[in-house]
Design an enzyme around this catalytic site. Structure first.
Site, PDB file in Angstrom:
ATOM      1  N   LYS A  23       0.835  -1.199   0.000  1.00 21.69           N
ATOM      2  CA  LYS A  23       0.000   0.000   0.000  1.00 21.69           C
ATOM      3  C   LYS A  23       0.870   1.248   0.000  1.00 21.69           C
ATOM      4  O   LYS A  23       0.656   2.175  -0.789  1.00 21.69           O
ATOM      5  CB  LYS A  23      -0.917  -0.028   1.230  1.00 21.69           C
ATOM      6  CG  LYS A  23      -2.113   0.884   1.124  1.00 21.69           C
ATOM      7  CD  LYS A  23      -2.996   0.771   2.372  1.00 21.69           C
ATOM      8  CE  LYS A  23      -3.806  -0.509   2.384  1.00 21.69           C
ATOM      9  NZ  LYS A  23      -4.472  -0.757   3.663  1.00 21.69           N
ATOM     10  N   ARG A  93      -3.224   3.164   8.391  1.00 26.73           N
ATOM     11  CA  ARG A  93      -3.548   2.021   7.529  1.00 26.73           C
ATOM     12  C   ARG A  93      -2.388   1.039   7.511  1.00 26.73           C
ATOM     13  O   ARG A  93      -1.243   1.422   7.315  1.00 26.73           O
ATOM     14  CB  ARG A  93      -3.792   2.511   6.095  1.00 26.73           C
ATOM     15  CG  ARG A  93      -4.623   3.771   6.022  1.00 26.73           C
ATOM     16  CD  ARG A  93      -4.664   4.351   4.611  1.00 26.73           C
ATOM     17  NE  ARG A  93      -5.320   3.466   3.669  1.00 26.73           N
ATOM     18  CZ  ARG A  93      -5.363   3.685   2.361  1.00 26.73           C
ATOM     19  NH1 ARG A  93      -4.739   4.750   1.839  1.00 26.73           N
ATOM     20  NH2 ARG A  93      -5.985   2.837   1.575  1.00 26.73           N
ATOM     21  N   GLY A 102      -8.350  -7.251   4.142  1.00 24.03           N
ATOM     22  CA  GLY A 102      -9.172  -7.293   5.346  1.00 24.03           C
ATOM     23  C   GLY A 102      -8.482  -7.881   6.566  1.00 24.03           C
ATOM     24  O   GLY A 102      -9.117  -8.098   7.588  1.00 24.03           O
ATOM     25  N   MET A 104      -6.000  -6.576   8.413  1.00 28.50           N
ATOM     26  CA  MET A 104      -5.681  -5.625   9.468  1.00 28.50           C
ATOM     27  C   MET A 104      -6.470  -4.352   9.244  1.00 28.50           C
ATOM     28  O   MET A 104      -6.507  -3.817   8.149  1.00 28.50           O
ATOM     29  CB  MET A 104      -4.181  -5.366   9.489  1.00 28.50           C
ATOM     30  CG  MET A 104      -3.454  -6.536  10.139  1.00 28.50           C
ATOM     31  SD  MET A 104      -1.699  -6.532   9.871  1.00 28.50           S
ATOM     32  CE  MET A 104      -1.576  -7.336   8.302  1.00 28.50           C
ATOM     33  N   ARG A 337      -3.560  -1.260  -6.506  1.00 25.27           N
ATOM     34  CA  ARG A 337      -2.745  -2.475  -6.450  1.00 25.27           C
ATOM     35  C   ARG A 337      -3.157  -3.365  -7.614  1.00 25.27           C
ATOM     36  O   ARG A 337      -4.240  -3.165  -8.182  1.00 25.27           O
ATOM     37  CB  ARG A 337      -2.937  -3.213  -5.121  1.00 25.27           C
ATOM     38  CG  ARG A 337      -4.361  -3.689  -4.939  1.00 25.27           C
ATOM     39  CD  ARG A 337      -4.522  -4.435  -3.627  1.00 25.27           C
ATOM     40  NE  ARG A 337      -5.928  -4.679  -3.371  1.00 25.27           N
ATOM     41  CZ  ARG A 337      -6.475  -4.750  -2.169  1.00 25.27           C
ATOM     42  NH1 ARG A 337      -5.758  -4.563  -1.107  1.00 25.27           N
ATOM     43  NH2 ARG A 337      -7.749  -4.997  -2.029  1.00 25.27           N
ATOM     44  N   HIS A 456     -16.440  -8.436   1.823  1.00 24.36           N
ATOM     45  CA  HIS A 456     -15.394  -9.339   2.308  1.00 24.36           C
ATOM     46  C   HIS A 456     -15.552 -10.741   1.720  1.00 24.36           C
ATOM     47  O   HIS A 456     -14.616 -11.327   1.195  1.00 24.36           O
ATOM     48  CB  HIS A 456     -15.456  -9.395   3.835  1.00 24.36           C
ATOM     49  CG  HIS A 456     -14.458 -10.335   4.435  1.00 24.36           C
ATOM     50  ND1 HIS A 456     -14.773 -11.632   4.762  1.00 24.36           N
ATOM     51  CD2 HIS A 456     -13.143 -10.184   4.711  1.00 24.36           C
ATOM     52  CE1 HIS A 456     -13.695 -12.226   5.242  1.00 24.36           C
ATOM     53  NE2 HIS A 456     -12.692 -11.369   5.232  1.00 24.36           N
ATOM     54  N   ARG A 562       0.788 -46.735  -8.921  1.00 21.70           N
ATOM     55  CA  ARG A 562       0.831 -47.618  -7.734  1.00 21.70           C
ATOM     56  C   ARG A 562       0.096 -48.904  -8.078  1.00 21.70           C
ATOM     57  O   ARG A 562      -1.025 -48.864  -8.559  1.00 21.70           O
ATOM     58  CB  ARG A 562       0.128 -46.957  -6.556  1.00 21.70           C
ATOM     59  CG  ARG A 562       0.682 -45.600  -6.167  1.00 21.70           C
ATOM     60  CD  ARG A 562      -0.247 -45.015  -5.108  1.00 21.70           C
ATOM     61  NE  ARG A 562       0.225 -43.739  -4.619  1.00 21.70           N
ATOM     62  CZ  ARG A 562      -0.083 -42.573  -5.170  1.00 21.70           C
ATOM     63  NH1 ARG A 562      -0.856 -42.522  -6.244  1.00 21.70           N
ATOM     64  NH2 ARG A 562       0.370 -41.449  -4.662  1.00 21.70           N
ATOM     65  N   GLU A 747      13.289 -42.579  -1.050  1.00 28.58           N
ATOM     66  CA  GLU A 747      12.370 -42.100  -0.012  1.00 28.58           C
ATOM     67  C   GLU A 747      12.855 -42.407   1.397  1.00 28.58           C
ATOM     68  O   GLU A 747      12.161 -42.178   2.370  1.00 28.58           O
ATOM     69  CB  GLU A 747      10.969 -42.687  -0.239  1.00 28.58           C
ATOM     70  CG  GLU A 747      10.969 -44.181  -0.438  1.00 28.58           C
ATOM     71  CD  GLU A 747       9.618 -44.724  -0.898  1.00 28.58           C
ATOM     72  OE1 GLU A 747       8.594 -44.040  -0.715  1.00 28.58           O
ATOM     73  OE2 GLU A 747       9.588 -45.847  -1.432  1.00 28.58           O
ATOM     74  N   SER A 766      13.511 -41.725  -8.546  1.00 26.41           N
ATOM     75  CA  SER A 766      12.326 -40.887  -8.448  1.00 26.41           C
ATOM     76  C   SER A 766      12.115 -40.599  -6.974  1.00 26.41           C
ATOM     77  O   SER A 766      11.960 -41.517  -6.173  1.00 26.41           O
ATOM     78  CB  SER A 766      11.116 -41.614  -9.034  1.00 26.41           C
ATOM     79  OG  SER A 766       9.962 -40.831  -8.849  1.00 26.41           O
ATOM     80  N   GLY A 768      10.409 -39.978  -3.752  1.00 33.01           N
ATOM     81  CA  GLY A 768       9.093 -40.118  -3.132  1.00 33.01           C
ATOM     82  C   GLY A 768       9.065 -39.185  -1.941  1.00 33.01           C
ATOM     83  O   GLY A 768       9.402 -39.563  -0.827  1.00 33.01           O
ATOM     84  N   THR A 769       8.698 -37.948  -2.201  1.00 32.29           N
ATOM     85  CA  THR A 769       8.906 -36.933  -1.160  1.00 32.29           C
ATOM     86  C   THR A 769       7.924 -37.055   0.000  1.00 32.29           C
ATOM     87  O   THR A 769       8.148 -36.453   1.042  1.00 32.29           O
ATOM     88  CB  THR A 769       8.845 -35.509  -1.754  1.00 32.29           C
ATOM     89  OG1 THR A 769       7.609 -35.369  -2.446  1.00 32.29           O
ATOM     90  CG2 THR A 769       9.993 -35.276  -2.689  1.00 32.29           C
ATOM     91  N   ASN A 770       6.847 -37.806  -0.170  1.00 26.62           N
ATOM     92  CA  ASN A 770       5.949 -37.996   0.983  1.00 26.62           C
ATOM     93  C   ASN A 770       6.662 -38.805   2.066  1.00 26.62           C
ATOM     94  O   ASN A 770       6.767 -38.383   3.205  1.00 26.62           O
ATOM     95  CB  ASN A 770       4.677 -38.739   0.576  1.00 26.62           C
ATOM     96  CG  ASN A 770       3.892 -37.987  -0.476  1.00 26.62           C
ATOM     97  OD1 ASN A 770       4.118 -36.804  -0.684  1.00 26.62           O
ATOM     98  ND2 ASN A 770       2.988 -38.678  -1.130  1.00 26.62           N
ATOM     99  N   CYS A 833       7.964 -37.899  -7.466  1.00 29.84           N
ATOM    100  CA  CYS A 833       6.609 -38.404  -7.603  1.00 29.84           C
ATOM    101  C   CYS A 833       5.769 -38.242  -6.348  1.00 29.84           C
ATOM    102  O   CYS A 833       4.658 -38.716  -6.260  1.00 29.84           O
ATOM    103  CB  CYS A 833       6.622 -39.867  -8.041  1.00 29.84           C
ATOM    104  SG  CYS A 833       7.390 -40.948  -6.825  1.00 29.84           S
ATOM    105  N   TYR A 853      11.869 -34.284 -14.316  1.00 29.11           N
ATOM    106  CA  TYR A 853      10.410 -34.179 -14.345  1.00 29.11           C
ATOM    107  C   TYR A 853       9.830 -34.141 -12.938  1.00 29.11           C
ATOM    108  O   TYR A 853      10.488 -34.531 -11.977  1.00 29.11           O
ATOM    109  CB  TYR A 853       9.784 -35.339 -15.131  1.00 29.11           C
ATOM    110  CG  TYR A 853       9.918 -36.694 -14.477  1.00 29.11           C
ATOM    111  CD1 TYR A 853       9.001 -37.118 -13.512  1.00 29.11           C
ATOM    112  CD2 TYR A 853      10.958 -37.559 -14.814  1.00 29.11           C
ATOM    113  CE1 TYR A 853       9.124 -38.354 -12.904  1.00 29.11           C
ATOM    114  CE2 TYR A 853      11.090 -38.793 -14.199  1.00 29.11           C
ATOM    115  CZ  TYR A 853      10.165 -39.184 -13.243  1.00 29.11           C
ATOM    116  OH  TYR A 853      10.292 -40.391 -12.626  1.00 29.11           O
TER     117      TYR A 853
END
Ligand code: ADP
Ligand code: MG
Ligand code: MG
Length: 878
Positions: A23, A93, A102, A104, A337, A456, A562, A747, A766, A768-770, A833, A853
Site C-alpha cells: 500500500k 492504515r 481485510g 488488518m 494495487r 469481504h 501404484r 524415499e 524418483s 518419493g517426497t511424501n 513423484c 520431471y
C-alpha cells in the site's frame, strides 16, 4: 547515520515494496505520478520487525522519527494535530508486502477528541459530519486498538435507530450523532475502566502499535500460512491525511477495478456510495451503486477517474484495483494495487495484455498464480440438470464456479463438519468477516445475505477460487436457530443447496456437476508455458481413466503408477489374500498366477491411455496386513474360502501385526522375502508392454520399473537381478527388442546419503517426497495433524511440510542424492513423484536442483506446467 524507519510518500516508489509494504509503495508511486493522493508517511516493515525484536515496544528513536514526520506533515497540510480550530486528521492504515485483504483494520479520522470535534464542526460548518466522523473514529479505534468490538457499537446504533423510529444512518441528525458518540464513550469507559483517549499523539502511537500487533493475530497467521507469506516480513503502517467522502451529497467513496475481476472483460468495474466513508462500501451496510452510475451523477469526476484507471493500468501494465474518495466534488486516489482476480479473469487479462502490446508472453505466463487454475479445472453444473432445477432465489454472482453441499451457519461449524469427514459444505452467513477465513477456505461455497461484489465474502472467495453468491437480501436469516427461508422454502442446517457463482442463483437441491470446460485463453497460456518450461510434467495415475484425464491436461507420462490399488477390487483381493495366507512358495506362486493376467490387463489399459508416453510402475509397497480383513465375520468368511480355520487366519494376521507399519515389512522388503512377487509383477509389466508394442509399432515402449523403499544398494541389486532375469527371458521369447528401465524410489534418508552406491543398480531415481519427508522429519503425515498446530502457533514451522516441500532439510537430502547419483551415472534420470510435484514453490525447487520431471495428480498437471514455466523463466538452466 542511523537507520531510517519513516518515509514521506514523496520519498518512496513502487520498488520499495519490501520496506514500505504494498500500500505504502503504491501510494508513493501514485504521488510520483502526480495523481491526487492525500499526502502522508509510511512507517517501514523494518520498524515492525524491530518492534517484535524489542519485545513489542516501539524504540524511542523510532517514536521520535514518527513525530518529526508528523511535524513535516503538519507543514504540508498547513494544519496542526489537535488544533481546536483547524485540526489535522489522519488515517492509520496497515500494509504488508503482499496484500492481505481485510486482515488488518484501518483507523480513520484520527486526531479528533471532545474539544477538537467542536472546532471541526465549526470549521466545516457541518456539525453532523463532524460528529459522524468522531463517532466512527471512536468505533474504529476501540475495535482495532482497544479490543472493544465494533459490533457492540453497532448495537448502540441499532438501539438509537429504534428509539427514533428510523432505518438509515443518514437519517440521524447532528444532535443524534453527538448523543451517539457520548454513548460510545460511556460504553468505552464501562468496558475499559478509563476514558477514551483524547491526546492525538498518543492516539497515533497506540494505533501504530496496534497495526504491528495485528501482524501476529490468529487470522493473519492463518492467511499467511495459506498463502506462503513468511512471518518475518512484518507490516508497514501508513499515516495519511484524511479526505472526506461523508461531507454531503457531492461527496462519496468507492472501489473499482480497471477490468472485470470475474471475467477479465476490459471495462471499468466497481461500486461506490455517496455521502459515505471508508469501509461503508465493503461493509455491506448500505447497498452500493455500480460505477457506471457515477457517470450520470458526476460525469467530470467519472471521466477523471476512468482516465486515472487507464493511466495506472498502463503504468503497472496490469489490471488495477483502486480505492477512491470524492470530497466535495474533488477526486482523491487512496489506493491502487494489482487486482485479485479469478483464474478465468487472470487468463483473459494476461492474454489481452499481450495482444495490447503491454506484456510479453513470458510476462503473461509469470503473471498467473498457478494454484488459481485449480478452480477452472474443477466441475461445473451439469447443464441439463441445471436447466431442470428451479432457483429459489438469487444473489450477486460474486465468485464463479458451481457449489453443491450441505448448509452450515458458522465458520466454526464448517471446520467441525469438515473434520468429521463432510467435504461438501456451504457456508451461509448474514455477512462474513476475517475471523471466518478458515471456514471459508474449507467450504465448497459461500452464501451471504448482505454485501456487494466487493464485500469481504466476495473478495476472499475470489482469491481462494471458492464459489460465492453474495448479498441475497431476500433471505430471511436465522443464524442463531440455524435455518433460513428463501422463496417460500425453509433450509435447515445439513440440508443440501446448490450455488451458481456464475449467475448468483440459489437452489434448494443438490445439482450434479460435470467436468470443467476449458477455454481458449487457457490453451494460449499453456502453450506458452510449455515453450518456456524445462521440466517435464508427469502424473500419478493408477487407472486408465486417471491416465487419460491427465493426458488431456497435458501430462507427458506417468511418474507413479501404484500397483497395490489394483489389488483391492473384489475379485483380486481374494487372490491377493490367498497369496498372503500361503505357507509355501508353491502356494504363493499359484495365487500370484491368478493375479498375473489381471495385472497385465491393467497395465495394457494404462499404456493405451498414455499413448506411448513413458510409464513408471512401482512395485508392491504397503505392508501386507492392509489386504487382510479385520472383523470377525470377514475373517470367518475368508477362512472358509481358503479351507482354513478362523484361528489359523487370525494367527497369520496377528503375525503380520506391526508396531510401526510405516517402517515395517513393506516396499522392497516384501520382494527380498518373496522374490516371486517381483517376478509376477515383472511378467505383467513386460508382457503388457510387449503386447502394446506389437499393437502400436508407432510408439516406442520403454516401461520403467520402480523399486520402492530402497535404503541400501545391495537391496536394490538383489531385486534388480530378479527383475532383469525375468524380463530378459520374456523379451527374448517375444522376438522384439523391447527396452526397459529399472530404477528406485528415493524415499529413505539412507538412500540419499548413499546414492552413489544406489545409483550403480538404478537407471533412474524418483524422489518419493511424501515418505522422504515422513522419514526425514520422523513423524507421519497421518499423525502430524495432532501437533503441527502447536508448531505453527509457536512459529517453529510456518507450513505443513507435507504440503509445501521443506527445502532447508529434506531439500538437502534430495540435493545430496542428485549430486551423488550423477557422480556415479552422469545421465541418471531424475524425477519426483510425491504430492509436492504439484505444489508451485516445491516445483521451483525441483527445477533448480536439476530434476528432469515432476509428477502429480491429474488435476494438478496444468498447475505444474505453469509453475515449471515460471521456475524456468526465473532461473533458466543450461
Ligand atoms: P484495506 O487494506 O482493508 O482496504 P485501507 O487502509 O485501504 O484498508 O482503508 C480502507 C478504506 O478506508 C479506504 O478504502 C478508504 O475508503 C478509507 N481511507 C483510508 N485512508 C483514508 C484517508 N486518508 N482519507 C479518506 N479515506 C480513507
Ligand atoms: Mg484498501
Ligand atoms: Mg513411499
Amino acid at each position: 547515520m542511523s537507520k531510517k524507519y519513516v518515509y514521506l510518500f514523496s520519498e518512496g516508489n513502487r520498488e520499495m515494496r519490501n520496506l514500505l509494504g504494498g500500500k505504502g509503495a503504491n501510494l508513493a508511486e501514485m504521488t510520483g505520478l502526480g495523481l491526487p493522493v492525500p499526502q502522508g508517511f509510511t512507517v517501514t516493515t523494518e520498524a515492525c520487525t524491530r518492534y517484535y525484536d524489542d519485545g513489542k515496544k516501539i524504540a524511542s528513536e523510532i517514536e521520535a522519527e514518527i513525530f518529526s514526520y508528523v511535524a513535516e506533515l503538519e507543514k504540508m497540510a498547513d494544519k496542526k494535530f489537535g488544533d481546536t480550530n483547524d485540526p489535522m486528521l489522519v488515517s492509520v492504515r496497515s500494509g504488508a508486502r503482499a496484500s492481505m485483504p481485510g486482515m488488518m483494520d484501518t483507523i480513520l479520522n484520527l486526531g479528533l477528541n471532545d474539544v477538537v470535534v467542536e472546532g471541526f464542526a465549526k470549521l466545516t460548518n457541518n456539525p453532523r459530519f463532524a460528529y459522524d466522523s468522531y463517532r466512527r473514529f471512536i468505533q474504529m479505534f476501540s475495535d482495532v486498538v482497544m479490543d472493544v468490538p465494533k459490533s457492540n457499537f453497532e448495537k448502540i446504533i441499532d438501539e438509537m435507530k429504534e428509539e427514533r423510529g428510523i432505518k438509515l444512518d443518514t437519517e440521524f441528525s447532528a444532535e443524534d450523532l453527538k448523543e451517539m458518540f457520548t454513548r460510545f464513550k460511556t460504553y468505552f469507559k464501562e468496558q475499559k475502566g478509563f476514558d477514551f483517549p483524547q491526546e492525538p499523539r498518543s492516539q497515533l502511537l497506540e494505533s501504530v502499535k496496534a497495526v504491528f500487533r495485528s501482524w501476529d493475530n490468529p487470522r493473519a497467521n492463518y492467511y499467511r500460512r495459506m498463502n506462503d507469506i513468511p512471518y518475518s516480513w512484518g507490516t508497514a503502517v501508513n499515516v495519511q491525511l484524511m479526505v472526506f467522502g461523508n461531507m454531503g451529497d457531492d461527496s462519496g467513496t468507492g472501489v473499482a477495478f480497471s477490468r472485470n475481476p470475474s471475467t477479465g472483460e476490459n471495462k471499468l468495474y466497481g461500486e461506490f456510495l455517496m455521502n459515505a466513508q471508508g469501509e461503508d462500501v465493503v461493509a455491506g451496510i448500505r447497498t452500493p451503486m455500480s460505477i457506471d452510475k457515477l457517470n450520470e451523477l458526476m460525469p467530470e469526476v467519472y471521466t477523471q477517474f476512468a482516465e486515472t484507471a487507464k493511466k495506472l493500468e498502463n503504468h503497472y501494465r496490469d489490471m488495477q484495483d483502486m480505492e477512491f474518495t470524492i470530497e466535495k466534488g474533488k477526486l482523491y486516489m487512496l489506493q491502487t494495487r494489482n487486482g485479485k482476480r479469478t483464474a478465468a479473469s487472470a487468463l483473459r487479462v494476461a492474454c489481452d495484455l499481450v495482444k495490447e502490446g503491454l506484456r510479453t508472453p513470458q510476462e503473461a505466463v509469470a503473471m498467473i498464480d498457478p494454484k488459481s487454475l485449480d478452480a477452472l479445472l474443477h466441475p461445473q453444473f451439469d447443464d441439463k440438470a441445471l436447466k431442470a432445477a428451479k432457483a429459489i432465489g438469487a444473489g450477486l454472482p460474486a465468485s464463479p464456479g458451481a457449489a453443491c453441499g450441505r448448509v452450515v451457519f458458522t465458520a466454526e461449524d464448517v471446520v467441525e463438519w469438515y473434520n468429521k469427514g463432510e467435504r461438501k459444505l456451504i457456508l451461509c452467513r448474514l455477512e462474513t468477516s476475517p475471523e471466518d477465513i478458515e471456514g471459508m477456505n474449507l467450504a465448497s461455497g459461500i452464501l451471504t445475505v448482505r454485501g456487494g461484489m466487493t464485500s469481504h465474502a466476495a473478495v476472499v472467495a475470489r482469491g481462494m477460487g471458492r464459489c460465492c453468491v453474495a448479498g441475497c437480501g431476500e433471505i430471511n436469516m436465522h443464524e442463531g436457530e440455524k435455518y433460513f427461508t428463501l422463496g417460500g422454502v425453509t433450509v435447515k442446517e445439513g440440508d443440501y443447496i446448490s450455488l451458481n457463482g456464475g449467475t448468483g442463483n440459489i437452489y434448494a437441491e443438490a445439482i450434479p456437476t460435470v467436468d470443467a470446460q476449458i477455454g481458449g485463453d487457457f490453451e494460449t497460456i499453456m502453450k506458452w508455458a510449455d515453450e518456456f518450461r524445462q521440466l517435464k510434467i508427469r502424473t500419478n495415475a493408477d487407472t486408465p481413466r486417471d491416465a487419460a484425464q491427465a493426458v488431456q491436461f497435458g501430462a507427458e507420462g506417468i511418474g507413479l503408477c501404484r500397483t497395490e490399488h489394483m489389488f483391492f477390487e473384489a475379485d483380486r483381493i481374494k487372490a491377493m489374500r490367498e497369496m498372503i495366507l500361503s505357507s509355501t512358495e508353491e502356494q504363493r506362486r499359484a495365487a500370484l498366477a491368478k493375479l498375473l493376467p489381471m495385472q497385465r490387463g491393467d497395465f495394457e489399459g494404462i499404456y493405451e491411455a498414455m499413448q506411448g508416453f513413458p510409464v513408471t510402475i512401482r512395485y508392491l509397497d504397503p505392508p501386507l496386513h492392509e489386504f487382510l480383513p479385520t472383523n470377525e465375520d470377514d475373517i470367518a468368511a475368508l477362512a472358509d474360502e481358503m479351507g482354513m480355520k478362523a484361528d489359523e487366519v487370525k494367527s497369520v494376521i496377528s503375525g503380520l501385526h506391526e508396531f510401526n507399519p510405516m517402517m515395517g515389512f513393506r516396499g522392497c522388503r516384501l520382494t527380498v522375502a518373496y522374490p516371486e512377487i517381483a517376478e509376477m509383477q515383472t511378467r505383467a509389466v513386460i508382457e503388457a508392454a510387449v503386447n502394446i508394442q506389437k499393437k502400436h509399432p508407432e510408439w516406442k515402449m520403454v516401461p520403467e520399473i520402480m523399486i520402492p523403499l530402497v535404503g541400501e544398494a545391495r537391496e536394490l541389486a538383489f531385486v534388480r537381478e530378479i527383475v532383469v532375469k525375468t524380463a530378459d527371458e520374456i523379451i527374448k521369447e517375444s522376438g522384439i527388442a523391447l527396452e526397459y528401465l529399472v530404477g528406485t524410489m528415493i524415499e529413505i534418508p539412507r538412500a540419499c546419503v548413499t546414492a552413489d552406491e544406489v545409483a550403480q543398480n538404478a537407471d533412474f531415481f524418483s524422489f518419493g517426497t511424501n515418505d522422504l519427508t515422513q522419514m526425514g522429519f520422523g513423524f507421519s503425515r497421518d499423525d502430524a495433524g495432532n501437533f503441527l498446530g502447536h508448531y505453527y502457533d509457536r512459529k517453529i514451522y510456518e507450513s505443513d511440510p507435507f504440503a509445501r516441500f521443506d527445502q532447508a532439510g529434506i531439500g538437502k537430502l534430495v540435493a545430496t542424492a542428485v549430486e551423488l547419483g550423477k557422480k556415479t551415472k552422469p545421465g541418471l534420470k531424475l524425477g519426483v513423484c510425491g504430492e509436492h510435484g504439484g505444489d508451485p514453490s516445491s516445483i521451483e525447487f525441483f527445477h533448480n536442483v536439476g530434476l528432469m520431471y515432476v509428477s502429480c495428480s491429474p488435476f494438478r498437471v496444468p498447475i505444474a506446467r505453469l509453475a515449471a514455466a515460471q521456475a524456468a523463466l526465473k532461473n533458466p538452466r543450461k
